[in-house]
Design an enzyme around this catalytic site. Structure first.
Site, PDB file in Angstrom:
ATOM      1  N   ASP A  19      24.703  71.903  21.715  1.00  0.00           N
ATOM      2  CA  ASP A  19      25.083  72.695  23.024  1.00  0.00           C
ATOM      3  C   ASP A  19      25.353  71.200  23.625  1.00  0.00           C
ATOM      4  O   ASP A  19      24.773  70.290  23.799  1.00  0.00           O
ATOM      5  CB  ASP A  19      23.998  73.329  23.824  1.00  0.00           C
ATOM      6  CG  ASP A  19      24.654  73.959  24.824  1.00  0.00           C
ATOM      7  OD1 ASP A  19      24.745  75.330  24.592  1.00  0.00           O
ATOM      8  OD2 ASP A  19      25.201  73.513  25.803  1.00  0.00           O
ATOM      9  N   ASP A  40      28.096  80.515  19.826  1.00  0.00           N
ATOM     10  CA  ASP A  40      27.711  81.149  20.787  1.00  0.00           C
ATOM     11  C   ASP A  40      27.890  80.340  22.082  1.00  0.00           C
ATOM     12  O   ASP A  40      27.338  79.667  22.760  1.00  0.00           O
ATOM     13  CB  ASP A  40      26.128  81.250  20.691  1.00  0.00           C
ATOM     14  CG  ASP A  40      25.609  82.070  21.806  1.00  0.00           C
ATOM     15  OD1 ASP A  40      26.243  82.708  22.474  1.00  0.00           O
ATOM     16  OD2 ASP A  40      24.348  81.925  21.899  1.00  0.00           O
ATOM     17  N   HIS A  95      22.144  88.981  20.780  1.00  0.00           N
ATOM     18  CA  HIS A  95      21.788  87.984  19.835  1.00  0.00           C
ATOM     19  C   HIS A  95      21.630  88.358  18.377  1.00  0.00           C
ATOM     20  O   HIS A  95      21.988  87.791  17.396  1.00  0.00           O
ATOM     21  CB  HIS A  95      20.654  87.117  20.230  1.00  0.00           C
ATOM     22  CG  HIS A  95      20.980  85.993  21.565  1.00  0.00           C
ATOM     23  ND1 HIS A  95      20.535  86.461  22.812  1.00  0.00           N
ATOM     24  CD2 HIS A  95      21.637  84.926  21.883  1.00  0.00           C
ATOM     25  CE1 HIS A  95      21.222  85.540  23.736  1.00  0.00           C
ATOM     26  NE2 HIS A  95      21.614  84.758  23.329  1.00  0.00           N
TER      27      HIS A  95
HETATM   28  N1  SAM Z   1      26.092  84.723  25.748  1.00  0.00           N
HETATM   29  C1  SAM Z   1      27.219  83.665  26.187  1.00  0.00           C
HETATM   30  C2  SAM Z   1      28.430  84.456  26.593  1.00  0.00           C
HETATM   31  O1  SAM Z   1      28.234  85.631  26.863  1.00  0.00           O
HETATM   32  O2  SAM Z   1      29.273  83.673  27.113  1.00  0.00           O
HETATM   33  C3  SAM Z   1      27.275  82.404  25.608  1.00  0.00           C
HETATM   34  C4  SAM Z   1      25.989  81.986  25.750  1.00  0.00           C
HETATM   35  S1  SAM Z   1      25.324  80.205  25.688  1.00  0.00           S
HETATM   36  C5  SAM Z   1      24.502  80.067  26.965  1.00  0.00           C
HETATM   37  C6  SAM Z   1      26.963  79.270  25.824  1.00  0.00           C
HETATM   38  C7  SAM Z   1      26.718  77.827  25.715  1.00  0.00           C
HETATM   39  O3  SAM Z   1      28.144  77.167  25.279  1.00  0.00           O
HETATM   40  C8  SAM Z   1      26.456  77.111  27.232  1.00  0.00           C
HETATM   41  O4  SAM Z   1      25.043  76.663  26.913  1.00  0.00           O
HETATM   42  C9  SAM Z   1      27.404  75.991  27.114  1.00  0.00           C
HETATM   43  O5  SAM Z   1      26.893  74.685  27.745  1.00  0.00           O
HETATM   44  C10 SAM Z   1      27.877  75.658  25.799  1.00  0.00           C
HETATM   45  N2  SAM Z   1      29.104  75.027  25.493  1.00  0.00           N
HETATM   46  C11 SAM Z   1      30.239  75.103  26.322  1.00  0.00           C
HETATM   47  N3  SAM Z   1      31.326  74.306  25.791  1.00  0.00           N
HETATM   48  C12 SAM Z   1      30.563  73.720  24.776  1.00  0.00           C
HETATM   49  C13 SAM Z   1      31.066  72.587  23.823  1.00  0.00           C
HETATM   50  N4  SAM Z   1      32.327  72.031  23.762  1.00  0.00           N
HETATM   51  N5  SAM Z   1      30.180  72.230  22.959  1.00  0.00           N
HETATM   52  C14 SAM Z   1      28.877  72.564  22.887  1.00  0.00           C
HETATM   53  N6  SAM Z   1      28.675  73.634  23.551  1.00  0.00           N
HETATM   54  C15 SAM Z   1      29.301  74.165  24.658  1.00  0.00           C
END
Ligand code: SAM
Length: 269
Positions: free
Chosen positions: A85, A135, A41
């Site tokens: 998110d 992210d 992060h």
């Molecule tokens: N550190 C991470 C990795 O290595 O892939 C990413 C962390 S974070 C948890 C990823 C987030 O992206 C998830 O909570 C997921 O719900 C969100 N996400 C995926 N597609 C998305 C979209 N179209 N709009 C908003 N959030 C999204």
């Protein structure tokens, strides 16, 4: 296993491991782990924030755990940070099982947390941000993040950047055997931004070198003076684990194989 289930968008698990502590796993992929999430992060957030011309308004696409939000809010000159998110269940599970990640950031008056598709948000929102941080989960074909990786969306992200702004994204692995997706992202983004800087660091819980991209028309983040980075870091709330001027120099210094791969013609989104 602390939690296992399926949300509307993805398979979600929260597990506890002897070496890395608690972990968030989505669709079978480790998203972050308690022991080393600060490496990931800090690396995602601070190069972009150190380089942008204006930190007052920051946008995070994805970022479920709240740790990207936490890092952005370590700077007092970040006046508002919006996180979008798609998965409300993931955000709630992170608050419940992984509160160490957000460390109070969800309750910060500068935080604006929106549960919704980042794609729809970008279509409707009219603001300009000094930094946009992506992210998102890996853009694999069946992931809800996949529609956010194409020329149309990259152009839209660019149009949401204020002058001097920086778009920073987690950008898959930069490992020698598996850097194709990273290079594909970099190649596509080079069609939109004057400077697209790759950088990476080892993330132990991912068991690989994790790469990021910092994109801007105004600043080559790779060439940021380490003294400027140190001055920026000196004004972060609380101690850092990973990022400072010396680390900046190291993570933006790429090995020959990656420089070669990035220079090659190849797939684009
Ligand atoms: N550190 C991470 C990795 O290595 O892939 C990413 C962390 S974070 C948890 C990823 C987030 O992206 C998830 O909570 C997921 O719900 C969100 N996400 C995926 N597609 C998305 C979209 N179209 N709009 C908003 N959030 C999204």
């Amino acid at each position: 296993m602390l939690y296992s289930g399926r949300s509307e968008f993805q398979q979600v698990a929260v597990i506890e491991t002897p070496v890395f502590g608690k972990m968030l796993v989505l669709d079978g992929d480790t998203q972050s782990a308690q022991r080393d999430e600060r490496i990931y992060h800090e690396a995602l957030v601070h190069p972009a924030l150190a380089a942008t011309a204006d930190r007052s308004d920051v946008l995070i696409l994805g970022g479920g755990e709240g740790a990207t939000l936490r890092e952005a809010l370590r700077r007092d000159d970040v006046r508002r940070c919006t996180m979008v998110d798609i998965d409300g269940l993931v955000v709630e599970l992170c608050k419940q099982y992984l509160p160490e990640w957000s460390a109070g950031a969800f309750d910060d008056s500068r935080a604006r947390v929106i549960v919704g598709d980042a794609l729809a948000f970008l279509r409707e929102d009219r603001n300009a941000y000094g930094a946009i941080l992506s992210d998102l989960t890996e853009p694999l074909a069946d992931s809800p993040s996949h529609p956010l990786f194409n020329d149309g969306v990259f152009a839209s992200i660019k149009s949401h950047l204020a002058p001097g702004g920086v778009y920073g994204l987690q950008a898959s692995t930069g490992s020698v055997h598996n850097a194709a997706l990273h290079c594909k992202m970099a190649r596509t983004l080079r069609r939109h931004f004057r400077f697209v800087a790759s950088y990476f660091t080892h993330v132990p819980a991912f068991d690989t070198d994790w790469a990021f991209l910092a994109c801007s028309d105004a600043v080559d983040v790779a060439r940021l003076d380490p003294l400027v980075v140190d001055a920026y870091c000196g004004q972060l709330r609380g101690p850092s684990l990973f990022y400072d001027g010396e680390t900046h120099r190291r993570i933006f210094s790429l090995p020959l194989y990656l420089r070669r791969m990035l220079a090659e013609e190849g797939d684009v989104f």
